[in-house]
Design a protein around this motif. Sequence first.
Motif, PDB file in Angstrom:
ATOM      1  N   SER A  82       0.846  -1.211   0.000  1.00 20.63           N
ATOM      2  CA  SER A  82       0.000   0.000   0.000  1.00 20.63           C
ATOM      3  C   SER A  82       0.872   1.248   0.000  1.00 20.63           C
ATOM      4  CB  SER A  82      -0.943  -0.013   1.200  1.00 20.63           C
ATOM      5  OG  SER A  82      -0.201  -0.176   2.389  1.00 20.63           O
ATOM      6  N   LEU A  83       1.797   1.289  -0.943  1.00 17.10           N
ATOM      7  CA  LEU A  83       2.766   2.391  -0.948  1.00 17.10           C
ATOM      8  C   LEU A  83       2.242   3.665  -1.602  1.00 17.10           C
ATOM      9  CD1 LEU A  83       5.978   0.288  -1.604  1.00 17.10           C
ATOM     10  CD2 LEU A  83       5.601   1.772   0.360  1.00 17.10           C
ATOM     11  N   CYS A  84       1.088   3.592  -2.275  1.00 19.21           N
ATOM     12  CA  CYS A  84       0.463   4.825  -2.755  1.00 19.21           C
ATOM     13  C   CYS A  84      -1.041   4.695  -2.548  1.00 19.21           C
ATOM     14  CB  CYS A  84       0.794   5.099  -4.225  1.00 19.21           C
ATOM     15  SG  CYS A  84      -0.117   4.071  -5.399  1.00 19.21           S
ATOM     16  N   LYS A 123      -3.614   1.255  -2.260  1.00 15.37           N
ATOM     17  CA  LYS A 123      -4.509   0.937  -1.129  1.00 15.37           C
ATOM     18  C   LYS A 123      -5.879   0.531  -1.670  1.00 15.37           C
ATOM     19  CE  LYS A 123      -2.409   4.652   1.630  1.00 15.37           C
ATOM     20  NZ  LYS A 123      -2.625   6.011   2.173  1.00 15.37           N
ATOM     21  N   PRO A 183      -2.136  -8.244   1.918  1.00 15.51           N
ATOM     22  CA  PRO A 183      -1.612  -6.881   1.966  1.00 15.51           C
ATOM     23  C   PRO A 183      -0.174  -6.818   2.488  1.00 15.51           C
ATOM     24  CG  PRO A 183      -3.064  -7.276   3.836  1.00 15.51           C
ATOM     25  CD  PRO A 183      -3.032  -8.552   3.051  1.00 15.51           C
ATOM     26  N   THR A 187       1.994  -4.024   4.505  1.00 14.90           N
ATOM     27  CA  THR A 187       1.968  -2.722   5.164  1.00 14.90           C
ATOM     28  C   THR A 187       3.397  -2.283   5.417  1.00 14.90           C
ATOM     29  OG1 THR A 187      -0.114  -3.298   6.213  1.00 14.90           O
ATOM     30  CG2 THR A 187       1.094  -1.450   7.171  1.00 14.90           C
ATOM     31  N   TYR A 188       3.874  -1.391   4.577  1.00 18.57           N
ATOM     32  CA  TYR A 188       5.245  -0.901   4.749  1.00 18.57           C
ATOM     33  C   TYR A 188       5.249   0.383   5.575  1.00 18.57           C
ATOM     34  CZ  TYR A 188       7.387  -3.864   1.117  1.00 18.57           C
ATOM     35  OH  TYR A 188       7.880  -4.904   0.392  1.00 18.57           O
ATOM     36  N   PRO A 189       6.260   0.553   6.417  1.00 15.97           N
ATOM     37  CA  PRO A 189       6.401   1.843   7.102  1.00 15.97           C
ATOM     38  C   PRO A 189       7.110   2.846   6.193  1.00 15.97           C
ATOM     39  CG  PRO A 189       8.136   0.363   7.808  1.00 15.97           C
ATOM     40  CD  PRO A 189       7.311  -0.396   6.802  1.00 15.97           C
ATOM     41  N   GLN A 190       6.637   4.084   6.175  1.00 20.00           N
ATOM     42  CA  GLN A 190       7.383   5.113   5.443  1.00 20.00           C
ATOM     43  C   GLN A 190       8.594   5.560   6.270  1.00 20.00           C
ATOM     44  OE1 GLN A 190       7.318   6.130   2.433  1.00 20.00           O
ATOM     45  NE2 GLN A 190       5.386   5.294   1.677  1.00 20.00           N
ATOM     46  N   ARG A 207      10.963   4.107   7.616  1.00 18.07           N
ATOM     47  CA  ARG A 207      11.422   2.728   7.537  1.00 18.07           C
ATOM     48  C   ARG A 207      12.807   2.506   8.109  1.00 18.07           C
ATOM     49  NH1 ARG A 207      11.423   5.716   3.215  1.00 18.07           N
ATOM     50  NH2 ARG A 207      13.239   5.841   1.864  1.00 18.07           N
ATOM     51  N   LEU A 251       8.251  -2.885  12.126  1.00 19.69           N
ATOM     52  CA  LEU A 251       6.938  -2.963  11.467  1.00 19.69           C
ATOM     53  C   LEU A 251       7.052  -3.707  10.134  1.00 19.69           C
ATOM     54  CD1 LEU A 251       3.907  -2.122  11.776  1.00 19.69           C
ATOM     55  CD2 LEU A 251       4.406  -0.299  10.160  1.00 19.69           C
ATOM     56  N   VAL A 307       7.187  -7.361  11.003  1.00 21.22           N
ATOM     57  CA  VAL A 307       5.858  -7.860  11.408  1.00 21.22           C
ATOM     58  C   VAL A 307       4.964  -8.027  10.177  1.00 21.22           C
ATOM     59  CG1 VAL A 307       3.748  -7.224  12.651  1.00 21.22           C
ATOM     60  CG2 VAL A 307       5.965  -6.938  13.757  1.00 21.22           C
ATOM     61  N   ARG A 320       3.265 -11.472   8.638  1.00 22.92           N
ATOM     62  CA  ARG A 320       1.850 -11.613   8.277  1.00 22.92           C
ATOM     63  C   ARG A 320       1.703 -12.207   6.860  1.00 22.92           C
ATOM     64  NH1 ARG A 320      -2.664  -7.952   7.683  1.00 22.92           N
ATOM     65  NH2 ARG A 320      -4.265  -9.212   6.689  1.00 22.92           N
ATOM     66  N   ASN A 338      -1.600   9.286   1.271  1.00 21.91           N
ATOM     67  CA  ASN A 338      -0.151   9.347   1.049  1.00 21.91           C
ATOM     68  C   ASN A 338       0.236  10.557   0.220  1.00 21.91           C
ATOM     69  OD1 ASN A 338       0.135   6.958   2.430  1.00 21.91           O
ATOM     70  ND2 ASN A 338       1.577   6.100   0.948  1.00 21.91           N
ATOM     71  N   LEU A 340       7.276  13.529   9.894  1.00 18.74           N
ATOM     72  CA  LEU A 340       6.203  12.671   9.377  1.00 18.74           C
ATOM     73  C   LEU A 340       5.789  11.668  10.442  1.00 18.74           C
ATOM     74  CD1 LEU A 340       4.413  11.303   7.157  1.00 18.74           C
ATOM     75  CD2 LEU A 340       6.429   9.934   6.567  1.00 18.74           C
ATOM     76  N   ASP A 351       3.871   8.593  10.236  1.00 20.83           N
ATOM     77  CA  ASP A 351       3.348   7.706   9.198  1.00 20.83           C
ATOM     78  C   ASP A 351       2.332   6.756   9.820  1.00 20.83           C
ATOM     79  OD1 ASP A 351       3.113   5.964   6.941  1.00 20.83           O
ATOM     80  OD2 ASP A 351       4.714   4.699   7.768  1.00 20.83           O
ATOM     81  N   PRO A 401       0.123   3.958   8.434  1.00 19.37           N
ATOM     82  CA  PRO A 401      -0.197   3.221   7.211  1.00 19.37           C
ATOM     83  C   PRO A 401      -1.693   2.882   7.133  1.00 19.37           C
ATOM     84  CG  PRO A 401       1.640   2.201   8.390  1.00 19.37           C
ATOM     85  CD  PRO A 401       1.048   3.215   9.303  1.00 19.37           C
ATOM     86  N   PHE A 402      -2.172   2.773   5.922  1.00 16.36           N
ATOM     87  CA  PHE A 402      -3.534   2.297   5.677  1.00 16.36           C
ATOM     88  C   PHE A 402      -3.666   0.920   6.316  1.00 16.36           C
ATOM     89  CE2 PHE A 402      -6.693   0.039   3.126  1.00 16.36           C
ATOM     90  CZ  PHE A 402      -7.717   0.967   3.091  1.00 16.36           C
ATOM     91  N   PRO A 409      -5.130  -2.608   6.490  1.00 16.68           N
ATOM     92  CA  PRO A 409      -5.907  -3.544   5.679  1.00 16.68           C
ATOM     93  C   PRO A 409      -6.848  -4.411   6.520  1.00 16.68           C
ATOM     94  CG  PRO A 409      -3.673  -4.352   5.950  1.00 16.68           C
ATOM     95  CD  PRO A 409      -3.724  -3.013   6.623  1.00 16.68           C
ATOM     96  N   ALA A 427       1.118  -3.945  16.704  1.00  9.54           N
ATOM     97  CA  ALA A 427       2.358  -3.575  16.003  1.00  9.54           C
ATOM     98  C   ALA A 427       2.229  -2.173  15.414  1.00  9.54           C
ATOM     99  CB  ALA A 427       2.651  -4.586  14.900  1.00  9.54           C
ATOM    100  N   TYR A 442       4.437   1.168  16.433  1.00  4.69           N
ATOM    101  CA  TYR A 442       5.143   1.952  15.401  1.00  4.69           C
ATOM    102  C   TYR A 442       4.755   3.425  15.490  1.00  4.69           C
ATOM    103  CZ  TYR A 442       6.048   3.635  10.594  1.00  4.69           C
ATOM    104  OH  TYR A 442       6.454   4.362   9.486  1.00  4.69           O
ATOM    105  N   LEU A 468      -7.725   8.339  -2.898  1.00  5.01           N
ATOM    106  CA  LEU A 468      -8.008   7.367  -1.843  1.00  5.01           C
ATOM    107  C   LEU A 468      -9.496   7.347  -1.490  1.00  5.01           C
ATOM    108  CD1 LEU A 468      -7.111   5.294   0.192  1.00  5.01           C
ATOM    109  CD2 LEU A 468      -6.395   7.117   1.717  1.00  5.01           C
TER     110      LEU A 468
END
Lengths: 372, 412
Positions: A99-101, A105, A122, A124-127, A129, A137, A140, A144, B128, B147, B149, B151-152, B154, B161, B165, B355
């Motif tokens: 879901s990087l943009c 998503k 899905p 879920t990446y942390p920005q 990072r 994250l 984790v 998943r 984003n 920032l 962050d 995240p969306f 899901p 977690a 974060y 979005l």
Amino acid sequence: MTTLNKLLDSFHEIASSPKKQLDAYLSEGRKVVACVPVYTPEELIHSMGLVPMGAWGGDIELKESKKYFPAFICSIMQSILELGIRGEYSGISAIVVPSLCDSLKCLGQNWKYAVKDIPFIPVTYPQNRKPDWGKELTKVSYERIIRDLEAATGVIFSQDALARSNKIYNEHNEAMRKLSEVLEQHPSITAVQRRDIFKSAYFMEKEEHTALVCQFMEALSQVVETESKLKVITTGILADSDGLLKIFDEHGLQIVGDDVAHESRQYRIDVNLELEPLEGLADKFSRMDHCSVLYDPEKKRAGYIVDLAKKHKASGVVVLITKFCDPEEFDYVTVKRACGEAGIPVIQIEVDRQIVNYEQAGTMIETFKDMF
Amino acid sequence: MGEGGTKPKFTIDPDSAKFKLNEIVVKHYKEVQEAKDRGEKIGWCASNFPQEIFQTLGIKVCYPENQAAAIAARGAGQRLCEISEAEGYSNDICAYARISLAHMKVGETPEQNMPLPDFVLCCNNICNCMIKWYENISKELGIPMILIDIPFNPDYEVSDAQVAYVRSQFLAAVEQLEEITGKKWSDEKFREVMDISNRTSRAWLEATSYTKYTPSPLNGFDLLNHMAVAVCARGTIDAAEAFETLLEEYKKAVKEGTSTFRAEEKYRIMFEGIACWPHLRATATGLKSRGINMVATIYADAFGFIYDDFDGLIRAYCNVPNAMNLEHARDKREAIVKNTNAEGLLVHTNRSCKLWSGFMYEMSRQIGEDCQIPVTSFDGDQADPRNFSEAQYETRVQGLMEIMETNKGGKD
């Protein structure tokens, strides 16, 4: 036919017929997992004996996807969904969608209802990072994916297998980086052929692709180049359209390096093999940079492109903006400015998986070439 | 926000919620300008950034999204968008971002001015796109960007977690802001800010819930104006008191059978999406002229944060409407539809918001089926006036009204 031409034909065949590759894997009893852009941890999938296959959409007419997406979502997302609804991914065990943009998503959410028989997994990446808590994250999130893949395929994950896959992927990264360097010395390889080599990587297992790429580089080393072309750098999400790439070839432009997400952006960073394998994979993501979908407050990507152009003595940068890709559209302004300050000419070409006629792009490239 | 600049002047009761809420917005812009003039470092802030951080530190910020909405409502959206487009920004980019980047370039915007920032506070729990927009401001002005962050999500529930974060980022943001501004964190002040923010949110959510009454004591479009305060002053006593006044006014209106909806309320709908600020009058009139009142919107939930402790605060910011999956977002809306007895759903397919619009077709289909209400959409934009057709809007609203009429068992 020479070895070189045979290899180029193989790359072309694989790049242009992913469905054939998919069906071949399925007929061998292999399980296949679709990997959506921009970054998916293919190493994990590979380590579980599954075949990761890139799903970056296709140059097709959109019909069914319009029931889910409004017109202003990029054609990569639209065509992935369209292919899914049409059954082109039939037989695939799962689809992994990061879901990087914002549009990515939405793809995941729509997929659940549009293509009910292929499970959505899905990422879920942390920005943020880079700090330890960001890496945690990522880890984790990878755990998943493992759980979801185990549930979807019945295959069990192991750290030892991941260690082997990390190594295989590092070797492939190295081969692809070397390939890009080697191609700089070979203007006889066309933009379409270059694309075929990069694209084919998504439709075969990486160890096989590494072997083919190495054979290709070996064969290419025997070729004495007689022509020279105008050197350019490409940047963007995708440089896939035959119609567009043929214009590069018709006008004597050689891609001597790229910052294309579908191409070299995938291969810049290796897993640190000294770390515990899963941690190493999370650490790899933490070190990735210079990309429109990865948080970059200093806009280092712009400088990266300038450096790339200088390193390869490129005459200019061709910015291929995927229509409706807002991360790239925002970056364009800083890229254009940085190149301008460095005295590097830039042309911007809007690309879309539905464009069949690149006449306007042809005129722009012709004008660009006339500057030199 | 809203159409304040175009309405005829008249005296408003200084004890009324409307007066108090307007004053809060005026004071908000004034205070941030004064802080800037004093040489304090001020920020630009995303609408759903945890405001508890800078309220506790006593740092002044202003909100580009509020500013862009105000500029668009006052008719200058296109002018500002075109300034950014001349810089190379695609006209496909969010119009709030284009307006904001244009203001950054020109420095002064008479329709709604605000001082340029010394740092930016970004939170992507709404989209984003915010990250890219703020990255460019940070780079262009050579100022730090913080920032948080989010995240969306899901999944339906927020995971531990994700909380861990975001908590880490919250603490890092405090440290960064202390360093940037020289101001010091106080746990005692933080508790106080959390209490006030909860009080404000409770009053806001309770007041907005009054659309459940038939007829509703308010024109739902009022909320679009009040939302600015819910965004920019949630952590202040002034906002808590103003929303409590608003609540009292709604209670009184229900008792007396009055409403700020100046027409007979024949139909009650949910409006989905950000307001079409450049065409607020056309969109409001298109409803009011048909006796359609907007009684349901996810807006209220978007800016009401109720929590018991620090982790609860983090979870609340992870659970904003644009950060949740389709099922959770759908269920929240269906609960609102049922609670307010909305009879139809009008969806703004907002070209600026990928979005919000990107899975709305499927979600609104499900809401329509589950709640057995008709669904209609129209094309528009939150701030670029070029992406809206009044004729299409009128046709769609008329169609929606006719189905609602049929559903009532009225004339065909």
